[in-house]
Enzyme design. Structure first.
Site, mmCIF file in Angstrom:
data_model
loop_
_atom_site.group_PDB
_atom_site.id
_atom_site.type_symbol
_atom_site.label_atom_id
_atom_site.label_comp_id
_atom_site.label_asym_id
_atom_site.label_seq_id
_atom_site.Cartn_x
_atom_site.Cartn_y
_atom_site.Cartn_z
ATOM 1 C CB SER A 230 -0.957 0.002 1.189
ATOM 2 O OG SER A 230 -0.254 -0.170 2.403
ATOM 3 C CG ASN B 253 -4.206 -5.316 12.392
ATOM 4 O OD1 ASN B 253 -3.569 -5.138 11.346
ATOM 5 N ND2 ASN B 253 -4.591 -6.516 12.796
ATOM 6 C CB THR C 90 -41.717 25.421 -9.562
ATOM 7 O OG1 THR C 90 -42.797 25.955 -10.331
ATOM 8 C CG2 THR C 90 -41.619 26.163 -8.234
ATOM 9 C CG HIS C 91 -42.507 22.117 -12.586
ATOM 10 N ND1 HIS C 91 -42.700 20.773 -12.381
ATOM 11 C CD2 HIS C 91 -43.278 22.768 -11.665
ATOM 12 C CE1 HIS C 91 -43.583 20.613 -11.392
ATOM 13 N NE2 HIS C 91 -43.930 21.798 -10.937
ATOM 14 C CB SER D 238 -14.430 26.639 -28.319
ATOM 15 O OG SER D 238 -14.346 25.885 -29.510
ATOM 16 C CE LYS E 79 -19.442 27.033 -26.632
ATOM 17 N NZ LYS E 79 -19.346 25.666 -27.153
ATOM 18 C CD GLU F 29 -19.269 22.661 -19.104
ATOM 19 O OE1 GLU F 29 -19.897 22.017 -19.953
ATOM 20 O OE2 GLU F 29 -18.301 23.385 -19.390
ATOM 21 C CE1 TYR G 242 -6.311 -3.738 8.411
ATOM 22 C CE2 TYR G 242 -5.427 -5.928 7.989
ATOM 23 C CZ TYR G 242 -5.554 -4.596 7.632
ATOM 24 O OH TYR G 242 -4.938 -4.145 6.510
ATOM 25 C CE LYS H 268 -4.538 2.712 4.794
ATOM 26 N NZ LYS H 268 -5.351 1.477 4.673
HETATM 27 N N1 ARG Z 1 -1.228 -1.540 5.034
HETATM 28 C C1 ARG Z 1 -2.211 -2.051 5.919
HETATM 29 C C2 ARG Z 1 -3.531 -1.303 5.710
HETATM 30 O O1 ARG Z 1 -3.514 -0.355 5.000
HETATM 31 C C3 ARG Z 1 -1.764 -1.886 7.321
HETATM 32 C C4 ARG Z 1 -2.273 -2.901 8.292
HETATM 33 C C5 ARG Z 1 -1.748 -4.234 7.958
HETATM 34 N N2 ARG Z 1 -1.974 -5.195 8.977
HETATM 35 C C6 ARG Z 1 -1.848 -6.487 8.731
HETATM 36 N N3 ARG Z 1 -2.014 -7.284 9.692
HETATM 37 N N4 ARG Z 1 -1.575 -6.913 7.528
HETATM 38 O O2 ARG Z 1 -4.554 -1.656 6.207
#
Ligand code: ARG
Length: 464
Positions: A29, A116, A161-162, A283, A289, A296, A323, A331
């Protein structure tokens, strides 16, 4: 800087072969969670201080950790940090570097903690910082709306309205409607922040830890209001991310409606407003334009923000406690939501104060759609007619107006009396646009002095 690329994974002792190269990439990650580096270090500093206060670390070790984490932060901020996919995530990257810098003491930092509860803490701290930034932008947008409402408190435009001309309203009143939407969004975000601000630190992997940790201390050091009361829930709860996304989806829904009106109003057909050139583009082929790209794009961004809400809900659905690696998927949607909310709010907070209202056009538009027909009906009720009958009479007058190309206010008294003999000269007071808006003079109504009252209530609420 030393090369960490070849450093072994911290948790690899149990394994007899190294991780498959693809799996390493697939499960990492660090490409996206590096952005929580500050909060990761902040959490580690609090944890280390707590470990020292309960006697798990001695002062020398604590000092080394503080100094080492300071250096790590500096390396990251100077762009000198050597991020390694082998270290999987932000937590292990930082810990590995810390250990390289200060030796074995670096490894002691993880006592009584798991990634965790570490990651759960980091996301909360990260999101809390971003929420505070977003709250400021919401405030800036609200200030812009209130100022514009005051400036245009008695500017008359058609209310719809509408999307059909309904009754005249004041432009300021319309701005204050947007203000109310943003106010509710802000309250939703403040509410989300309250629930988010609980410390999961100390939940450890899932069950708590055998070390004599002081959860209250870390919670206080990190500015949390309270402690998550159940360790299983502490590591697995992502409700706060979902609540934040729900806030974001609602905000973007509002900004999208807002955008739609700006796009319509700045079109050649409406010509109610001019958006500043710096928020528009031309444009490449049509020289005339001036495209309202910013609204938008904001309207378009609402789609992905809604999508992230659904992603997070679906991510959490069916996950058993506690977990699971699935959680790592929280994320990217969350970060992208944060970025887009901030960008969209910034665009609007910058753009709103620069909106130029073309008063003659909004006035003419209000005048052209029989927008005071309801006023005439109410006037006739005042003369003793039942509303249903007066509705009928006014309908006939409007039909005549359409046929002859006249607004009600442009018809002679004789003509009007032809529809109802009770009509007298004072009818013109209610048929004018000014008379119409001023007559709606109660709390929440469109009368200019009610707009000014709403503006001053808003300023008090904004602490201005
Ligand atoms: N990179 C993990 C996450 O984003 C961190 C926690 C990982 N814990 C584990 N036991 N693998 O959630």
């Amino acid at each position: 800087m030393s090369n960490e690329h070849n450093q072994e994974k911290l948790s690899s002792a149990r394994f007899s072969e190294s991780t498959d190269a693809f799996v390493e990439e697939f499960t990492a990650s660090i490409p996206f969670d590096y952005r929580m580096y500050k909060q990761d270090i902040q959490g580690s500093l609090a944890h280390a201080e707590m470990l020292a206060s309960v006697g798990i670390l001695n002062q020398k070790e604590l000092d080394a950790i503080i100094q080492g984490l300071g250096q790590v932060q500096q390396e990251i901020e100077n762009g000198e940090f050597n991020w390694s996919i082998k270290q999987e995530d932000i937590h292990m990257n930082i810990e590995a570097r810390l250990t390289a810098l200060i030796g074995i003491t670096g490894k002691k930092l993880h006592t009584g903690r798991s990634r965790n509860d570490q990651v759960a803490t980091d996301i909360r701290l990260y999101l809390r910082d971003e929420i505070d930034r977003i709250l400021k932008e919401l405030q800036r947008l609200q200030v812009g709306l209130v100022d514009l409402a005051e400036r245009e408190a008695d500017t008359i435009m058609p209310g719809f309205t509408h999307l059909q001309t309904a009754q005249p309203v004041t432009f300021g009143h319309h701005m204050m409607a947007w203000f109310e939407m943003i106010k509710r969004d802000k309250e939703r975000l403040q509410d989300c922040r309250k629930r988010l601000n609980s410390s999961p630190l100390g939940s450890a992997a899932l069950a708590g830890t055998t070390y004599p940790i002081d959860r209250q201390m870390t919670a206080e050091l990190l500015g949390f209001d309270r402690i998550c009361e159940n360790s299983l829930d502490g590591v697995s709860d992502r409700d706060f991310a979902i609540e934040f996304s729900a806030f974001s989806a609602t905000l973007l829904m509002h900004l999208s409606r807002f955008s739609e009106e700006l796009i319509l109003w700045s079109s050649a057909q409406f010509q109610f407003i001019d958006l500043p050139d710096r928020f528009c583009t031309g444009s490449s082929i049509m020289p005339q334009k001036k495209n309202p790209d910013v609204p938008e794009l904001v309207r378009g961004k609402s789609g992905r923000v809604y999508g992230h809400l659904i992603s997070l809900l679906t991510l959490m659905k069916s996950q058993p406690l506690a977990y699971n690696k699935d959680n790592q998927e929280d994320k990217e949607p969350l970060f992208d939501t944060v970025d887009n909310v901030q960008n969209c709010l910034r665009a609007f907070a910058d753009m709103v104060p620069a909106i130029q209202v073309k008063k003659e056009n909004t006035y003419a538009a209000a005048k052209s759609g029989f927008s005071t027909a309801t006023d005439l009906a109410d006037y006739l009720v005042g003369k003793g007619l039942a509303f249903r009958d007066s509705h009928e009479v006014v309908g006939l007058a409007v039909a005549h107006g359409i046929e002859t190309g006249q607004d009600l206010s442009e018809m002679s008294l004789e003509t009007l009396q032809g529809f109802c003999e009770d009509i007298t000269e004072d009818v013109y007071d209610v048929l004018t646009l000014e008379g119409s808006v001023s007559a709606r003079d109660h709390f929440g109504g469109t009368a200019p002095n009610q707009v000014l009252a709403a503006v001053s209530r808003a300023r008090a609420y904004l602490d201005l």
